[in-house]
Write a protein that holds these residues in place. Structure first.
Motif, PDB file in Angstrom:
ATOM      1  N   LEU A  44       0.829  -1.204   0.000  1.00 44.74           N
ATOM      2  CA  LEU A  44       0.000   0.000   0.000  1.00 44.74           C
ATOM      3  C   LEU A  44       0.868   1.260   0.000  1.00 44.74           C
ATOM      4  CD1 LEU A  44      -2.795  -1.114   2.483  1.00 44.74           C
ATOM      5  CD2 LEU A  44      -2.987  -0.843   0.002  1.00 44.74           C
ATOM      6  N   ASP A  45       1.980   1.226   0.713  1.00 45.84           N
ATOM      7  CA  ASP A  45       2.903   2.366   0.699  1.00 45.84           C
ATOM      8  C   ASP A  45       3.455   2.584  -0.703  1.00 45.84           C
ATOM      9  OD1 ASP A  45       2.502   2.741   3.393  1.00 45.84           O
ATOM     10  OD2 ASP A  45       4.401   1.817   4.011  1.00 45.84           O
ATOM     11  N   ALA A  46       3.796   1.503  -1.381  1.00 47.90           N
ATOM     12  CA  ALA A  46       4.319   1.612  -2.745  1.00 47.90           C
ATOM     13  C   ALA A  46       3.248   2.169  -3.681  1.00 47.90           C
ATOM     14  CB  ALA A  46       4.800   0.250  -3.239  1.00 47.90           C
ATOM     15  N   LEU A  47       2.005   1.731  -3.513  1.00 46.00           N
ATOM     16  CA  LEU A  47       0.909   2.243  -4.336  1.00 46.00           C
ATOM     17  C   LEU A  47       0.709   3.735  -4.087  1.00 46.00           C
ATOM     18  CD1 LEU A  47      -1.468   1.863  -6.266  1.00 46.00           C
ATOM     19  CD2 LEU A  47      -2.854   1.182  -4.282  1.00 46.00           C
ATOM     20  N   VAL A  87       0.934   6.734  -6.861  1.00 44.72           N
ATOM     21  CA  VAL A  87      -0.171   7.665  -7.119  1.00 44.72           C
ATOM     22  C   VAL A  87       0.333   9.106  -7.042  1.00 44.72           C
ATOM     23  CG1 VAL A  87      -2.333   8.571  -6.152  1.00 44.72           C
ATOM     24  CG2 VAL A  87      -2.026   6.101  -6.439  1.00 44.72           C
ATOM     25  N   TYR A  88       1.104   9.440  -6.001  1.00 48.46           N
ATOM     26  CA  TYR A  88       1.633  10.799  -5.868  1.00 48.46           C
ATOM     27  C   TYR A  88       2.591  11.143  -7.009  1.00 48.46           C
ATOM     28  CZ  TYR A  88      -0.413  11.458  -1.255  1.00 48.46           C
ATOM     29  OH  TYR A  88      -1.296  11.608  -0.224  1.00 48.46           O
ATOM     30  N   ARG A  89       3.418  10.177  -7.419  1.00 52.17           N
ATOM     31  CA  ARG A  89       4.356  10.421  -8.516  1.00 52.17           C
ATOM     32  C   ARG A  89       3.606  10.688  -9.809  1.00 52.17           C
ATOM     33  NH1 ARG A  89       6.406   8.002 -12.630  1.00 52.17           N
ATOM     34  NH2 ARG A  89       5.473   5.981 -12.233  1.00 52.17           N
ATOM     35  N   THR A  90       2.563   9.913 -10.071  1.00 53.09           N
ATOM     36  CA  THR A  90       1.773  10.092 -11.288  1.00 53.09           C
ATOM     37  C   THR A  90       1.075  11.449 -11.280  1.00 53.09           C
ATOM     38  OG1 THR A  90       1.444   7.709 -11.444  1.00 53.09           O
ATOM     39  CG2 THR A  90      -0.082   9.092 -12.681  1.00 53.09           C
ATOM     40  N   ARG A  91       0.505  11.844 -10.154  1.00 48.10           N
ATOM     41  CA  ARG A  91      -0.150  13.152 -10.055  1.00 48.10           C
ATOM     42  C   ARG A  91       0.841  14.282 -10.309  1.00 48.10           C
ATOM     43  NH1 ARG A  91      -3.802  12.408  -4.600  1.00 48.10           N
ATOM     44  NH2 ARG A  91      -5.411  11.098  -5.534  1.00 48.10           N
ATOM     45  N   ARG A  92       2.030  14.159  -9.716  1.00 48.53           N
ATOM     46  CA  ARG A  92       3.049  15.183  -9.890  1.00 48.53           C
ATOM     47  C   ARG A  92       3.473  15.279 -11.362  1.00 48.53           C
ATOM     48  NH1 ARG A  92       6.628  13.373  -6.404  1.00 48.53           N
ATOM     49  NH2 ARG A  92       7.805  12.265  -7.978  1.00 48.53           N
ATOM     50  N   GLU A  93       3.639  14.144 -11.998  1.00 51.83           N
ATOM     51  CA  GLU A  93       4.023  14.143 -13.421  1.00 51.83           C
ATOM     52  C   GLU A  93       2.931  14.779 -14.280  1.00 51.83           C
ATOM     53  OE1 GLU A  93       4.936  10.094 -14.398  1.00 51.83           O
ATOM     54  OE2 GLU A  93       6.912  10.187 -13.435  1.00 51.83           O
ATOM     55  N   ARG A  94       1.675  14.502 -13.972  1.00 51.21           N
ATOM     56  CA  ARG A  94       0.576  15.092 -14.746  1.00 51.21           C
ATOM     57  C   ARG A  94       0.541  16.608 -14.575  1.00 51.21           C
ATOM     58  NH1 ARG A  94      -4.318  10.801 -13.669  1.00 51.21           N
ATOM     59  NH2 ARG A  94      -3.478   9.147 -14.988  1.00 51.21           N
ATOM     60  N   ARG A  95       0.737  17.087 -13.326  1.00 47.80           N
ATOM     61  CA  ARG A  95       0.747  18.538 -13.098  1.00 47.80           C
ATOM     62  C   ARG A  95       1.908  19.189 -13.826  1.00 47.80           C
ATOM     63  NH1 ARG A  95      -0.790  17.343  -7.467  1.00 47.80           N
ATOM     64  NH2 ARG A  95       1.420  17.179  -7.068  1.00 47.80           N
ATOM     65  N   THR A  96       3.058  18.573 -13.775  1.00 47.30           N
ATOM     66  CA  THR A  96       4.239  19.115 -14.452  1.00 47.30           C
ATOM     67  C   THR A  96       4.012  19.144 -15.957  1.00 47.30           C
ATOM     68  OG1 THR A  96       5.640  18.237 -12.703  1.00 47.30           O
ATOM     69  CG2 THR A  96       6.728  18.857 -14.743  1.00 47.30           C
ATOM     70  N   SER A  97       3.451  18.071 -16.480  1.00 48.97           N
ATOM     71  CA  SER A  97       3.184  17.980 -17.918  1.00 48.97           C
ATOM     72  C   SER A  97       2.149  19.013 -18.341  1.00 48.97           C
ATOM     73  CB  SER A  97       2.701  16.571 -18.267  1.00 48.97           C
ATOM     74  OG  SER A  97       2.357  16.488 -19.625  1.00 48.97           O
TER      75      SER A  97
END
Length: 120
Positions: A92-95, A99-109
């Motif tokens: 669950l920690d890895a998930l 999720v946070y990494r994907t959100r950050r990448e989407r905001r940056t993109s």
């Protein structure tokens, strides 16, 4: 392990163990730090000795008590099993991290796309 857990269940005995952490003390020195009778302190010391948490030696007419920490090892291992994350917790920690990494990448993109539109 049960005998150790039972011995440390009493707050007076826990305090005695803390007192002995730094140096061996005589029964009288230990008793002087409590507002209970000397026979009561003696009973607490007997419980700790029988659990293997303290050892006593004769020093003339005095009994000196010293802390023995090895009986705590089994109890500490058992407690660690309760407190460390389970296999699911690691997943669950890895998930959550993903999720946070994907959100950050989407905001940056999305921010880059807007910047490119504004400059064009």
């Amino acid at each position: 392990m049960d005998e150790v857990a039972s011995a440390i269940a009493d707050p007076v005995r826990r305090e005695i163990l803390v007192m002995l952490r730094d140096e061996p003390l005589s029964a009288g020195q230990i008793a002087d730090r409590f507002a209970i009778s000397r026979p009561a302190v003696s009973r607490h010391l007997r419980v700790l000795r029988e659990a293997g948490l303290v050892r006593d030696t004769a020093d003339g007419r005095r009994r000196m008590y010293a802390l023995v920490t090895t009986p705590f090892d089994e109890l500490a291992g058992w407690l660690e099993r309760l407190t460390r994350p389970s296999g699911w917790q690691h997943r669950l920690d890895a998930l959550e991290t993903e999720v946070y990494r994907t959100r950050r990448e989407r905001r940056t993109s999305a921010g880059r796309d807007r910047s490119q539109e504004e400059t064009a």
